[in-house]
Design a protein around this motif. Structure first.
Motif, PDB file in Angstrom:
ATOM      1  N   ALA A  58       0.852  -1.191   0.000  1.00 30.85           N
ATOM      2  CA  ALA A  58       0.000   0.000   0.000  1.00 30.85           C
ATOM      3  C   ALA A  58       0.882   1.233   0.000  1.00 30.85           C
ATOM      4  O   ALA A  58       1.983   1.224   0.557  1.00 30.85           O
ATOM      5  CB  ALA A  58      -0.913   0.000   1.218  1.00 30.85           C
ATOM      6  N   ARG A  59       0.400   2.297  -0.643  1.00 28.80           N
ATOM      7  CA  ARG A  59       1.199   3.513  -0.742  1.00 28.80           C
ATOM      8  C   ARG A  59       0.603   4.632   0.102  1.00 28.80           C
ATOM      9  O   ARG A  59      -0.611   4.821   0.146  1.00 28.80           O
ATOM     10  CB  ARG A  59       1.272   3.976  -2.205  1.00 28.80           C
ATOM     11  N   ALA A  60       1.482   5.391   0.740  1.00 25.47           N
ATOM     12  CA  ALA A  60       1.020   6.526   1.549  1.00 25.47           C
ATOM     13  C   ALA A  60       0.242   7.511   0.689  1.00 25.47           C
ATOM     14  O   ALA A  60      -0.703   8.146   1.153  1.00 25.47           O
ATOM     15  CB  ALA A  60       2.216   7.217   2.206  1.00 25.47           C
ATOM     16  N   SER A  61       0.613   7.612  -0.609  1.00 20.97           N
ATOM     17  CA  SER A  61      -0.077   8.573  -1.480  1.00 20.97           C
ATOM     18  C   SER A  61      -1.537   8.191  -1.679  1.00 20.97           C
ATOM     19  O   SER A  61      -2.387   9.044  -1.923  1.00 20.97           O
ATOM     20  CB  SER A  61       0.638   8.670  -2.828  1.00 20.97           C
ATOM     21  N   ASP A  62      -1.854   6.903  -1.580  1.00 23.14           N
ATOM     22  CA  ASP A  62      -3.251   6.485  -1.693  1.00 23.14           C
ATOM     23  C   ASP A  62      -4.042   6.931  -0.466  1.00 23.14           C
ATOM     24  O   ASP A  62      -5.184   7.367  -0.581  1.00 23.14           O
ATOM     25  CB  ASP A  62      -3.355   4.969  -1.856  1.00 23.14           C
TER      26      ASP A  62
END
Lengths: 83, 151, 151, 83
Positions: free
Chosen positions: B137-141
């Motif tokens: 998972a990406r922090a930007s999401d």
């Protein structure tokens, strides 16, 4: 109480199981996580404090202090990556 | 409202045509198709497999659609998410939103897309030259979803 | 890049399929279809006729597409705008943007749609029970375009 | 200088013409608008100060203080309403 616990994605692979039925003496999701960590190995690693995982109770994501109802379907999985 | 999880491909044109068939009150349909890329996080991706949580997935998507309907004046929403093994170039997800006005259609479509990334229980596993790996998972999401919060 | 002004209907599915044909580097295609409604400014609308400024229209749309390409990392853009007489329910305009990433595709699609409303020389005339009337530009359209300005 | 002037939409209808060729002695778009206003009637009304109209020179929208090149295609039209 008895819980049905299901695992997804990386956790399913690391724990080597997709689901299990568990007799559980605790109260909250945090208690359950602590009980699973005691198994050591991948369980201790993946569920350690600071690791990103999610807990859903009866298909709703909950905070770790949520109480677990008897017979609940509890899912533990990594942060989601669909879309 | 239409929410489907399926392994088969979907047809954007057919879905949007179905939304507007026989209606004259729709002013705008905003849509989004997410596709499997041949590259992610610096590695070539030969294929990916999408796993999901049957039951919770549909529930999470239905809640997302309800939330969008509560926030904007919308006429129809279609969400289709594929599961199983997909190749680069394959469509993964479709979100289409019909509204009397373009602003609402766009906002709701982007809202659903952003929350789908962080709320719906899907997980991607990629096949790369270095082996298979679960996508992180990406922090930007999370940041994209957080911008919709109402303080 | 594809920019077309035409009286014929367009096919969203075919246009998006053409954008992604043979490619594996597209992560997202955001699209927008604007449709003729049966109602505007409190009156029933039986039909509308779209007039444009041949030559300038294509030039204005090309500039919009260039601006979007300069602002975001995009892979392809399609803009199709219809002219002539249209009935309620008929699609008027299509904007589709392909990008490696969803955020860029969405932003660029909305950017083009917003500026198209205020920069491209099209005018709508509506047939209502009270007679024909030219649609008036709305301040909200200028506001939608203004939010993209970089200070 | 000679200008080709074209009108669109409501202005085309109100002026009763789609285009005209005009011998023009002024310099800017504002000078042209003033020269057209002098015709009175719909011209005076539609091109009055405060009315919303746009001027394009050789297919680019310009401000009213823009100079008009000889032979220019000058379009005058209402704010656009497509999309």
């Amino acid at each position: 109480m008895t819980l049905r616990i299901i695992y997804f994605a990386r956790l399913r692979e690391r724990f080597g199981m997709a689901e299990e039925s568990l007799d559980f003496a605790g109260v909250t999701a945090a208690d359950l996580v602590a009980a699973l960590q005691v198994r050591g190995g991948a369980w201790a690693e993946e569920l350690a404090a600071g690791r990103a995982f999610r807990v859903a109770v009866n298909q709703d994501i909950v905070a770790l202090d949520a109480a677990l109802p008897d017979g609940a379907e509890v899912a533990i999985f990594p942060p989601v990556t669909g879309g | 409202m239409k929410i489907v999880v399926q392994s088969e491909p979907f047809d954007l044109g057919a879905e949007v045509d179905a939304m507007r068939a026989g209606r004259t009150d729709i002013g705008a349909i905003a849509s989004f198709v997410g596709l499997a890329r041949d590259m992610n996080a610096g590695s070539g991706v030969a294929a990916m497999t999408l796993e999901h949580y049957p039951g919770m997935t549909e529930k999470a998507l239905a809640r997302l659609v309800d939330d969008a309907n509560a926030r904007w004046a919308l006429l129809d929403i279609t969400v289709i998410h594929r599961i199983g093994r997909l190749l680069p170039g394959d469509p993964i997800v479709l979100v289409a939103v019909a509204s009397p006005h373009r602003g609402e259609a766009f906002a709701a479509c982007e809202f659903i897309k952003d929350f789908l990334k962080t709320q719906a229980p899907f997980w991607k596993k990629e096949e790369t030259p270095e082996g298979t790996r679960w996508v992180e998972a990406r922090a930007s999401d999370d940041a994209a979803a957080a911008r919709w919060s109402r303080d």
